[in-house]
Design a protein around this motif. Structure first.
Motif, mmCIF file in Angstrom:
data_model
loop_
_atom_site.group_PDB
_atom_site.id
_atom_site.type_symbol
_atom_site.label_atom_id
_atom_site.label_comp_id
_atom_site.label_asym_id
_atom_site.label_seq_id
_atom_site.Cartn_x
_atom_site.Cartn_y
_atom_site.Cartn_z
ATOM 1 N N ILE A 101 0.886 -1.164 0.000
ATOM 2 C CA ILE A 101 0.000 0.000 0.000
ATOM 3 C C ILE A 101 0.922 1.211 0.000
ATOM 4 N N PRO A 102 1.008 1.928 -1.130
ATOM 5 C CA PRO A 102 1.950 3.045 -1.188
ATOM 6 C C PRO A 102 1.630 4.090 -0.121
ATOM 7 N N GLY A 103 2.695 4.696 0.374
ATOM 8 C CA GLY A 103 2.525 5.779 1.343
ATOM 9 C C GLY A 103 2.229 7.083 0.626
ATOM 10 N N ASP A 104 2.317 8.166 1.372
ATOM 11 C CA ASP A 104 2.040 9.469 0.784
ATOM 12 C C ASP A 104 2.828 10.515 1.556
ATOM 13 N N ILE A 105 3.234 11.576 0.856
ATOM 14 C CA ILE A 105 3.962 12.640 1.538
ATOM 15 C C ILE A 105 3.010 13.452 2.419
ATOM 16 N N ASP A 106 1.737 13.213 2.249
ATOM 17 C CA ASP A 106 0.682 13.873 3.017
ATOM 18 C C ASP A 106 -0.292 12.806 3.476
ATOM 19 N N LEU A 107 -0.121 12.305 4.686
ATOM 20 C CA LEU A 107 -0.944 11.146 5.040
ATOM 21 C C LEU A 107 -2.275 11.521 5.678
ATOM 22 N N TYR A 108 -2.261 12.562 6.491
ATOM 23 C CA TYR A 108 -3.510 13.024 7.098
ATOM 24 C C TYR A 108 -3.287 14.417 7.642
ATOM 25 N N ASP A 109 -4.387 15.092 7.888
ATOM 26 C CA ASP A 109 -4.318 16.449 8.396
ATOM 27 C C ASP A 109 -4.752 16.427 9.868
ATOM 28 N N GLU A 110 -3.825 16.734 10.756
ATOM 29 C CA GLU A 110 -4.141 16.626 12.187
ATOM 30 C C GLU A 110 -5.306 17.500 12.592
ATOM 31 N N PHE A 111 -5.410 18.645 11.925
ATOM 32 C CA PHE A 111 -6.499 19.559 12.253
ATOM 33 C C PHE A 111 -7.845 18.912 11.928
ATOM 34 N N VAL A 112 -7.915 18.306 10.771
ATOM 35 C CA VAL A 112 -9.167 17.632 10.365
ATOM 36 C C VAL A 112 -9.500 16.505 11.351
ATOM 37 N N VAL A 113 -8.477 15.785 11.761
ATOM 38 C CA VAL A 113 -8.692 14.701 12.724
ATOM 39 C C VAL A 113 -9.269 15.242 14.026
ATOM 40 N N SER A 114 -8.640 16.302 14.574
ATOM 41 C CA SER A 114 -9.150 16.802 15.864
ATOM 42 C C SER A 114 -10.558 17.357 15.715
ATOM 43 N N GLU A 115 -10.815 18.008 14.590
ATOM 44 C CA GLU A 115 -12.136 18.574 14.387
ATOM 45 C C GLU A 115 -13.201 17.468 14.299
ATOM 46 N N LEU A 117 -13.015 14.495 15.579
ATOM 47 C CA LEU A 117 -13.205 13.863 16.881
ATOM 48 C C LEU A 117 -13.958 14.777 17.830
ATOM 49 N N HIS A 118 -13.704 16.074 17.710
ATOM 50 C CA HIS A 118 -14.429 17.036 18.537
ATOM 51 C C HIS A 118 -15.928 16.963 18.213
ATOM 52 N N GLN A 119 -16.215 16.934 16.921
ATOM 53 C CA GLN A 119 -17.610 16.852 16.483
ATOM 54 C C GLN A 119 -18.275 15.586 17.010
ATOM 55 N N GLN A 120 -17.509 14.514 16.968
ATOM 56 C CA GLN A 120 -18.026 13.235 17.476
ATOM 57 C C GLN A 120 -18.365 13.347 18.960
ATOM 58 N N ALA A 121 -17.469 14.015 19.695
ATOM 59 C CA ALA A 121 -17.693 14.187 21.143
ATOM 60 C C ALA A 121 -18.963 14.981 21.386
ATOM 61 N N LEU A 124 -22.033 12.839 20.509
ATOM 62 C CA LEU A 124 -22.273 11.761 21.479
ATOM 63 C C LEU A 124 -22.578 12.304 22.867
ATOM 64 N N GLY A 125 -22.384 13.614 23.025
ATOM 65 C CA GLY A 125 -22.575 14.192 24.353
ATOM 66 C C GLY A 125 -21.529 13.708 25.340
ATOM 67 N N GLU A 126 -20.423 13.237 24.816
ATOM 68 C CA GLU A 126 -19.362 12.745 25.707
ATOM 69 C C GLU A 126 -18.382 13.864 25.997
ATOM 70 N N ASN A 127 -17.991 14.000 27.241
ATOM 71 C CA ASN A 127 -17.028 15.053 27.507
ATOM 72 C C ASN A 127 -15.616 14.526 27.732
ATOM 73 N N ASN A 128 -15.450 13.231 27.531
ATOM 74 C CA ASN A 128 -14.106 12.694 27.678
ATOM 75 C C ASN A 128 -13.420 12.592 26.318
ATOM 76 N N PHE A 129 -12.818 13.722 25.941
ATOM 77 C CA PHE A 129 -12.200 13.797 24.618
ATOM 78 C C PHE A 129 -11.056 12.803 24.484
ATOM 79 N N GLU A 130 -10.350 12.594 25.582
ATOM 80 C CA GLU A 130 -9.204 11.687 25.549
ATOM 81 C C GLU A 130 -9.644 10.259 25.195
ATOM 82 N N ALA A 131 -10.758 9.853 25.775
ATOM 83 C CA ALA A 131 -11.252 8.498 25.493
ATOM 84 C C ALA A 131 -11.625 8.357 24.024
ATOM 85 N N ILE A 132 -12.231 9.424 23.478
ATOM 86 C CA ILE A 132 -12.618 9.388 22.065
ATOM 87 C C ILE A 132 -11.388 9.341 21.175
ATOM 88 N N TRP A 133 -10.414 10.159 21.525
ATOM 89 C CA TRP A 133 -9.159 10.174 20.771
ATOM 90 C C TRP A 133 -8.487 8.792 20.832
#
Ligand code: ADP
Ligand code: MG
Length: 294
Positions: A101-115, A117-121, A124-133
């Motif tokens: 599976i070829p890699g990429d010089i740009d694998l993911y955007d951390e900002f998009v990931v946090s956003e 996961l934040h939306q998911q929290a 879900l009404g969950e306030n434990n962001f660490e658990a979601i992460w």
């Protein structure tokens, strides 16, 4: 079921990628195993060790890299056109059984990931962001690999140096990890650091899931038989043996061999480009030791 094995070390330039691609190649070539290599480093060294830059550019243009598969998980409402089977490059280096599976010089955007996961929290009404992460991290690569996990005898995860999201996810989804290290005093510190991180990773997830990755062994790479290195080497060996026990160090060491470094010019690992070289012989022997351990 096959094995998922990560090659990891916090340090860069210790031979992780070289080990990953040569091990994978030996398993396919000498043992007829079905092997998949995943390039988790945005330096794409594993990819460029198994295919030419021209081919890589072509696949990247077609979006056939790991990035697309990660995107599909980070952005679930993205309409998927490609499947993982479309993205896997089969028989790289013309070797049946060796897939990438070829890699990429740009694998993911951390900002998009946090956003995301934040939306998911919030949803879900969950306030434990660490658990979601933590949950996200734990399942990410497992989800990527799920559709094809049973198609392979070995899936080799070539981790980036450091300890980023994909490395943590790789460790969470692997059965074993191999730790390549140079025979230098500071390597001991690197080995201990990674061990500590993995212990912490297990601890921080134990409420929700059992991460049962085990160390398969430590491989000394780029060892040099000259006197100075020899003396240092013995000190390092002794320290590592004290810390981890004799059984954890693979008897075979990978020597410094210019053919190993040059192999990348031929877009294939040294075990294919110069099978008779000292580096190649060491990788062949190491593969045998690894299979015996498993
Ligand atoms: P990492 O993945 O840990 O960053 P690499 O596998 O990319 O390390 O190796 C770093 C550099 O050292 C590369 O240029 C590689 O070709 C070279 N190298 C690795 N192993 C050997 C070896 N046994 N002999 C000579 N050069 C090597
Ligand atoms: Mg690397």
């Amino acid at each position: 079921m096959g094995y998922v094995i990560a090659t990891a070390n916090m340090k860069g330039g210790v031979g992780k990628t070289t080990l990953s691609v040569n091990l994978a190649t030996c398993l396919a070539k000498n043992y007829g195993k079905r092997v998949l290599v995943l390039d988790l480093d945005s330096q794409i060294s594993a990819t460029l060790s198994l295919m030419s830059p021209v081919d890589f550019a072509k696949y990247r243009k077609q979006r056939k890299t790991l990035r697309y598969l990660i995107d599909a998980i980070i952005t679930p409402n993205l309409r998927l056109k490609l499947t993982i089977q479309d993205i896997i490059q089969s028989q790289v280096c013309n070797l049946p059984g060796l897939d990438l599976i070829p890699g990429d010089i740009d694998l993911y955007d951390e900002f998009v990931v946090s956003e995301m996961l934040h939306q998911q929290a919030v949803n879900l009404g969950e306030n434990n962001f660490e658990a979601i992460w933590n949950r996200f991290e734990r399942v990410l690569l497992g989800k990527v690999l799920e559709p094809i996990r049973d198609d392979y005898d070995f899936i080799i995860l070539d981790c980036a140096p450091g300890y980023n999201l994909l490395t943590r996810s790789a460790l969470a989804t692997s059965n074993y990890y191999i730790l390549p290290a140079k025979p230098e005093p500071l390597s001991v510190v690197g080995i201990q650091l990674l061990e500590r991180r993995i212990a912490k990773l297990k601890e921080s997830h134990e409420q929700e899931a059992n991460i049962d990755i085990k160390m398969l062994g430590i491989v000394f790479t780029m060892s040099n038989a000259n006197l100075l290195t020899g003396r240092y080497y013995k000190q390092v060996m002794q320290r590592v043996q004290q810390d981890f026990g004799d059984g954890k160090i693979f008897p075979t060491q990978i020597p410094v061999d210019v053919n190993v470094a040059k192999a990348v010019d031929s877009f294939m690992p040294v075990v294919l480009s110069s099978p008779g070289s000292s580096g190649s012989k060491a990788f062949i022997q190491l593969t045998q030791e690894m299979l015996q351990k498993l």
